[in-house]
Design a protein around this motif. Sequence first.
Motif, PDB file in Angstrom:
ATOM      1  N   THR A   4       0.847  -1.184   0.000  1.00 21.83           N
ATOM      2  CA  THR A   4       0.000   0.000   0.000  1.00 21.83           C
ATOM      3  C   THR A   4       0.884   1.235   0.000  1.00 21.83           C
ATOM      4  OG1 THR A   4      -1.684  -1.167   1.299  1.00 21.83           O
ATOM      5  CG2 THR A   4      -1.873   1.220   1.156  1.00 21.83           C
ATOM      6  N   VAL A   5       0.491   2.225  -0.784  1.00 16.40           N
ATOM      7  CA  VAL A   5       1.198   3.508  -0.796  1.00 16.40           C
ATOM      8  C   VAL A   5       0.405   4.494   0.050  1.00 16.40           C
ATOM      9  CG1 VAL A   5       2.046   5.411  -2.214  1.00 16.40           C
ATOM     10  CG2 VAL A   5       2.160   3.054  -3.079  1.00 16.40           C
ATOM     11  N   LEU A   6       1.079   5.128   0.995  1.00 23.93           N
ATOM     12  CA  LEU A   6       0.470   6.140   1.846  1.00 23.93           C
ATOM     13  C   LEU A   6       1.242   7.443   1.702  1.00 23.93           C
ATOM     14  CD1 LEU A   6       0.772   3.250   3.622  1.00 23.93           C
ATOM     15  CD2 LEU A   6      -0.721   4.527   5.155  1.00 23.93           C
ATOM     16  N   LYS A   7       0.540   8.560   1.860  1.00 29.06           N
ATOM     17  CA  LYS A   7       1.210   9.862   1.834  1.00 29.06           C
ATOM     18  C   LYS A   7       0.733  10.687   3.013  1.00 29.06           C
ATOM     19  CE  LYS A   7       1.243  14.457   0.579  1.00 29.06           C
ATOM     20  NZ  LYS A   7       0.255  15.562   0.694  1.00 29.06           N
ATOM     21  N   PHE A   8       1.679  11.328   3.700  1.00 27.02           N
ATOM     22  CA  PHE A   8       1.364  12.217   4.804  1.00 27.02           C
ATOM     23  C   PHE A   8       1.839  13.622   4.457  1.00 27.02           C
ATOM     24  CE2 PHE A   8       1.597   8.003   6.671  1.00 27.02           C
ATOM     25  CZ  PHE A   8       0.462   7.976   7.478  1.00 27.02           C
ATOM     26  N   GLY A   9       0.910  14.568   4.552  1.00 28.49           N
ATOM     27  CA  GLY A   9       1.214  15.943   4.204  1.00 28.49           C
ATOM     28  C   GLY A   9       2.026  16.658   5.270  1.00 28.49           C
ATOM     29  N   GLY A  10       2.464  17.869   4.932  1.00 26.45           N
ATOM     30  CA  GLY A  10       3.343  18.622   5.810  1.00 26.45           C
ATOM     31  C   GLY A  10       2.762  18.920   7.174  1.00 26.45           C
ATOM     32  N   SER A  11       1.456  19.201   7.240  1.00 30.02           N
ATOM     33  CA  SER A  11       0.836  19.484   8.537  1.00 30.02           C
ATOM     34  C   SER A  11       0.747  18.238   9.410  1.00 30.02           C
ATOM     35  CB  SER A  11      -0.565  20.080   8.333  1.00 30.02           C
ATOM     36  OG  SER A  11      -1.400  19.169   7.637  1.00 30.02           O
ATOM     37  N   SER A  12       0.827  17.061   8.777  1.00 34.58           N
ATOM     38  CA  SER A  12       0.743  15.800   9.526  1.00 34.58           C
ATOM     39  C   SER A  12       2.080  15.392  10.130  1.00 34.58           C
ATOM     40  CB  SER A  12       0.245  14.672   8.610  1.00 34.58           C
ATOM     41  OG  SER A  12      -1.024  14.976   8.079  1.00 34.58           O
ATOM     42  N   GLY A  26       5.673  20.799   8.221  1.00 27.94           N
ATOM     43  CA  GLY A  26       5.010  22.079   8.394  1.00 27.94           C
ATOM     44  C   GLY A  26       5.311  23.077   7.296  1.00 27.94           C
ATOM     45  N   LYS A  27       5.838  24.234   7.684  1.00 27.42           N
ATOM     46  CA  LYS A  27       6.139  25.323   6.752  1.00 27.42           C
ATOM     47  C   LYS A  27       7.603  25.339   6.325  1.00 27.42           C
ATOM     48  CE  LYS A  27       1.957  27.073   6.968  1.00 27.42           C
ATOM     49  NZ  LYS A  27       1.063  27.108   5.783  1.00 27.42           N
ATOM     50  N   THR A  28       8.249  24.160   6.363  1.00 25.50           N
ATOM     51  CA  THR A  28       9.675  24.108   6.048  1.00 25.50           C
ATOM     52  C   THR A  28       9.974  24.620   4.649  1.00 25.50           C
ATOM     53  OG1 THR A  28      10.030  22.248   7.546  1.00 25.50           O
ATOM     54  CG2 THR A  28      11.680  22.579   5.829  1.00 25.50           C
ATOM     55  N   VAL A  51      -7.458  17.513   6.773  1.00 23.64           N
ATOM     56  CA  VAL A  51      -8.912  17.558   6.601  1.00 23.64           C
ATOM     57  C   VAL A  51      -9.430  16.132   6.457  1.00 23.64           C
ATOM     58  CG1 VAL A  51      -8.947  19.853   5.568  1.00 23.64           C
ATOM     59  CG2 VAL A  51      -8.696  17.855   4.088  1.00 23.64           C
ATOM     60  N   ALA A  52     -10.714  15.955   6.753  1.00 23.21           N
ATOM     61  CA  ALA A  52     -11.289  14.611   6.819  1.00 23.21           C
ATOM     62  C   ALA A  52     -11.796  14.100   5.477  1.00 23.21           C
ATOM     63  CB  ALA A  52     -12.412  14.584   7.846  1.00 23.21           C
ATOM     64  N   GLY A  53     -11.410  14.730   4.395  1.00 22.92           N
ATOM     65  CA  GLY A  53     -11.837  14.283   3.078  1.00 22.92           C
ATOM     66  C   GLY A  53     -12.109  15.456   2.165  1.00 22.92           C
ATOM     67  N   VAL A  54     -12.909  15.205   1.135  1.00 20.84           N
ATOM     68  CA  VAL A  54     -13.289  16.232   0.163  1.00 20.84           C
ATOM     69  C   VAL A  54     -14.677  16.738   0.529  1.00 20.84           C
ATOM     70  CG1 VAL A  54     -13.641  16.742  -2.285  1.00 20.84           C
ATOM     71  CG2 VAL A  54     -11.924  15.043  -1.598  1.00 20.84           C
ATOM     72  N   TYR A  55     -14.840  18.052   0.560  1.00 19.60           N
ATOM     73  CA  TYR A  55     -16.091  18.658   1.008  1.00 19.60           C
ATOM     74  C   TYR A  55     -16.798  19.379  -0.142  1.00 19.60           C
ATOM     75  CZ  TYR A  55     -15.045  17.761   5.912  1.00 19.60           C
ATOM     76  OH  TYR A  55     -14.802  17.136   7.118  1.00 19.60           O
TER      77      TYR A  55
END
Length: 399
Positions: free
Chosen positions: A3-11, A43-45, A173-177
């Motif tokens: 499985t491929v997972l991605k974690f964003g900067g805020s995470s 984060g804001k790196t 965010v918890a998904g697409v709104y």
Amino acid sequence: MTTVLKFGGSSVATIEQIQAISEYLQTRAAAGEKLVVVVSAMGKTTDSLLSLAKQITERPMIRELDRLLAVGEEQTISLLSIALNSRGVAAISLTGQQAGIDTMGIHTKSKIKAIRKEVLEEKLRTYDVVIVAGFQGVNELGDVTTLGRGGSDTTAVALAAVLSKRCEIYTDVAGVYTADPRIHKTARRLDTVSYDEMMEMSALGSKVMEMRSVELAKKFDVNIFVGKTLASEGGTWIMDMTQAMEQKAVTSVSVVKNVLSVSIKHIPHSVAGVADIFEKLSQRHVNIDMISQTAFDGEVFLSFTCPLDEEAFLEEALAELTETFPQIKIDRHTEHAKISVVGIGMRDATGVASELFATFRESGIPFYQVTTSEISISYTINEQDVEAAVAAIAERFHL
């Protein structure tokens, strides 16, 4: 299963968050999954690194800028690998180059040319978790290049395309709104959204997914799950939805702020003249949007928009244009925003445009330019009217 997972900067903004993610990955690896994990800079790196370069010069060499910005993701992959190995999980960190990601195109805006999947497959035979730096790769000259803002999404989907056909994107965010919850507090989360809708939403201002990543997902049939990092609540699946029996005419409303609107008058009416204008804009890499043209009495009236942060490049192109066409008049408006409604159901529905124009009329909100696609309608409006416009559209279409 891989499985491929991605974690964003805020995470991954803090060591505590990285530790929490490593604990989560440990649980999944212990269940027998092989994991390829793509991470962004903490984060804001990226913004901080860019700021450092601009303290030296407003126009840093883009090759060196890529080399600098790539450092952000490389920091995160090392820290996450350290955290996993300290828990006894066999993990290794790889830069884009080490992961076999080949790129092409200009620095800071490159594209993925190919992924040598045998590199990753070999690592997965030894390690349970392979951590890959998002946003980067290496070109034919051996130089590090970056994929532009949101490029880590593209990295993750591209890896899933060659490894697993499944990609999980975790963010804040918890998904697409149906609308940006920060603008419209009662926006609803969508359980599913089609590739086409998500591409249109991304192109029109939704910051949940980078558009190129969704294009790749559609091309290679990769199902994408978007959810909040380490949350139990459900997220949104982005997938092929051609089998759906019915679709709402409007699925969501998207907003792009910091839009620069440009109008050019008194252009000589000729195909060559208009082509010359767009050639000069392209040479300066100005990202043009919402183009409209009217021709009468031997002259052309041309309007378009571009991101406000490309104003310097735009001014260079316009300066050249005034030398070529000294009679033209150029107007600029820097406090505009673009608001768009998106829905795959618009392909078959009628009356959506009429409803939208009526919404603006009843709300007293002025608009300046309108463009359409098969599944969207976009307006430029004053930035100060964004919240009121989103609320009015959401109420009209029950979003």
